[in-house]
Scaffold this motif. Structure first.
Motif, PDB file in Angstrom:
ATOM      1  N   ASP A  95       0.864  -1.175   0.000  1.00  0.00           N
ATOM      2  CA  ASP A  95       0.000   0.000   0.000  1.00  0.00           C
ATOM      3  C   ASP A  95       0.903   1.228   0.000  1.00  0.00           C
ATOM      4  OD1 ASP A  95      -1.587  -2.260   0.913  1.00  0.00           O
ATOM      5  OD2 ASP A  95      -3.136  -0.799   1.409  1.00  0.00           O
TER       6      ASP A  95
ATOM      7  N   CYS B  90      -6.310  -1.654   4.353  1.00  0.00           N
ATOM      8  CA  CYS B  90      -7.039  -2.341   5.423  1.00  0.00           C
ATOM      9  C   CYS B  90      -6.801  -1.594   6.743  1.00  0.00           C
ATOM     10  CB  CYS B  90      -6.637  -3.802   5.519  1.00  0.00           C
ATOM     11  SG  CYS B  90      -4.921  -4.133   5.929  1.00  0.00           S
TER      12      CYS B  90
ATOM     13  N   CYS C  44      -2.751  -2.278   7.547  1.00  0.00           N
ATOM     14  CA  CYS C  44      -2.047  -1.254   6.777  1.00  0.00           C
ATOM     15  C   CYS C  44      -2.212   0.132   7.393  1.00  0.00           C
ATOM     16  CB  CYS C  44      -2.544  -1.253   5.330  1.00  0.00           C
ATOM     17  SG  CYS C  44      -1.915  -2.646   4.380  1.00  0.00           S
TER      18      CYS C  44
ATOM     19  N   CYS D  39       1.122  -5.151   3.290  1.00  0.00           N
ATOM     20  CA  CYS D  39      -0.197  -5.593   3.767  1.00  0.00           C
ATOM     21  C   CYS D  39      -0.128  -7.027   4.313  1.00  0.00           C
ATOM     22  CB  CYS D  39      -1.212  -5.515   2.632  1.00  0.00           C
ATOM     23  SG  CYS D  39      -2.875  -5.944   3.167  1.00  0.00           S
ATOM     24  N   PRO D  40      -0.716  -7.246   5.488  1.00  0.00           N
ATOM     25  CA  PRO D  40      -0.688  -8.590   6.081  1.00  0.00           C
ATOM     26  C   PRO D  40      -1.826  -9.495   5.617  1.00  0.00           C
ATOM     27  CG  PRO D  40      -1.696  -7.071   7.617  1.00  0.00           C
ATOM     28  CD  PRO D  40      -1.297  -6.257   6.407  1.00  0.00           C
TER      29      PRO D  40
HETATM   30 ZN    ZN Z   1      -3.593  -4.142   4.158  1.00  0.00          ZN
END
Ligand code: ZN
Length: 265
Positions: free
Chosen positions: A64, A133, A149, A214-215
């Motif tokens: 991101d 997110c 994020c 991002c996870p």
């Molecule tokens: Zn994310």
């Protein structure tokens, strides 16, 4: 390495010859900094005329990306204008556009090595309208949240002296995203990116660049369905962040008169 096809021509004039010459000199760029990020947010400055490169070290990783003017952080990438001017995807020679009243290019993509496989529903890597997110979405969809994020971007902004109030709707690099043409739902397919893939941007003005790794698990269906799975939070693959001196000064905006006629041709 052969570059993928250039995306559709944008609405504003584009001085292609200037950027083709810049790309032809990429091998001569000199590295200013190079670090590997394992799993968090990051923020850094890129001066006008420099470039920054994001490289996948061990496999696909959604990044991101927020881009802000260093002189005026309220002048930042604006995804609505971006979609209107360039379309919803970013690739080689896509410019990243800032906010009104200046509405100027903040950066220009000068390299993108991802080879996209066309799919019927039209998703493509480097999606410009997915935002990020955040704890509320994770809690809503999964009943849990790790470090989304939003928090990573907050951390990255702090590294350049800014707060979370400067987080804006951002690019989703190495994410193969799009919209369902009927429902309008955000859809994401498995990214076509591989280890070693990179994307590189040239700074048209002094920039603050903030990113999050991002996870979220790479979904293959509707985003909300994917996040509802128990293994929605996944391992983050490291990325390399490189800043480079290009030896080329920006053209400025508006473009010099002499370039407008040739750019529009
Ligand atoms: Zn994310």
């Amino acid at each position: 390495m052969t570059m993928p096809p250039v995306l559709p021509r944008p609405a504003y004039p584009f001085p292609r010859e200037h950027y083709e010459q810049l790309v032809a000199r990429r091998e001569e760029f000199t590295t200013l900094s190079s670090i590997v990020l394992e799993s968090t947010g990051h923020g850094f400055r890129v001066d006008a005329g420099q470039a920054f490169r994001l490289t996948l070290e061990t496999g696909p990783q959604v990044i991101d990306l927020c881009v802000l003017s260093a002189d005026d952080p309220h002048d930042h990438l604006l995804c609505g204008s971006q979609m209107a001017i360039e379309g919803g995807r970013v690739g080689r020679f896509t410019r990243l556009w800032g906010t009104p009243p200046r509405t100027r290019p903040l950066a220009t993509c000068i390299a993108d090595s991802v080879r996209n496989t066309p799919v019927p529903r039209g998703t493509r890597d480097h999606f410009c309208h997915g935002a990020h997110c955040n704890p509320h979405l994770w809690q809503l969809y999964t009943g849990q949240h790790g470090r989304p994020c939003y928090d990573n971007l907050r951390h990255g902004l702090a590294m350049v002296g800014l707060s979370q109030r400067h987080i804006h709707d951002n690019l989703n690099l190495f994410m193969k995203g799009g919209y369902d043409p009927f429902s309008g739902a955000s859809i994401v397919d498995q990214s076509d990116s591989r280890t070693g893939d990179l994307i590189e941007f040239y700074a048209e003005t002094d920039l603050l660049v903030v990113l999050s790794m991002c996870p979220a698990e790479e979904p293959s269906e509707d985003l909300r369905d994917a996040w509802s799975s128990s293994d929605a939070i996944t391992t983050v693959n490291p990325i390399r962040v490189t800043t480079l001196a290009t030896g080329t000064a920006p053209l400025g905006w508006p473009l010099p008169d002499g370039l407008l006629s040739t750019a529009a041709a």
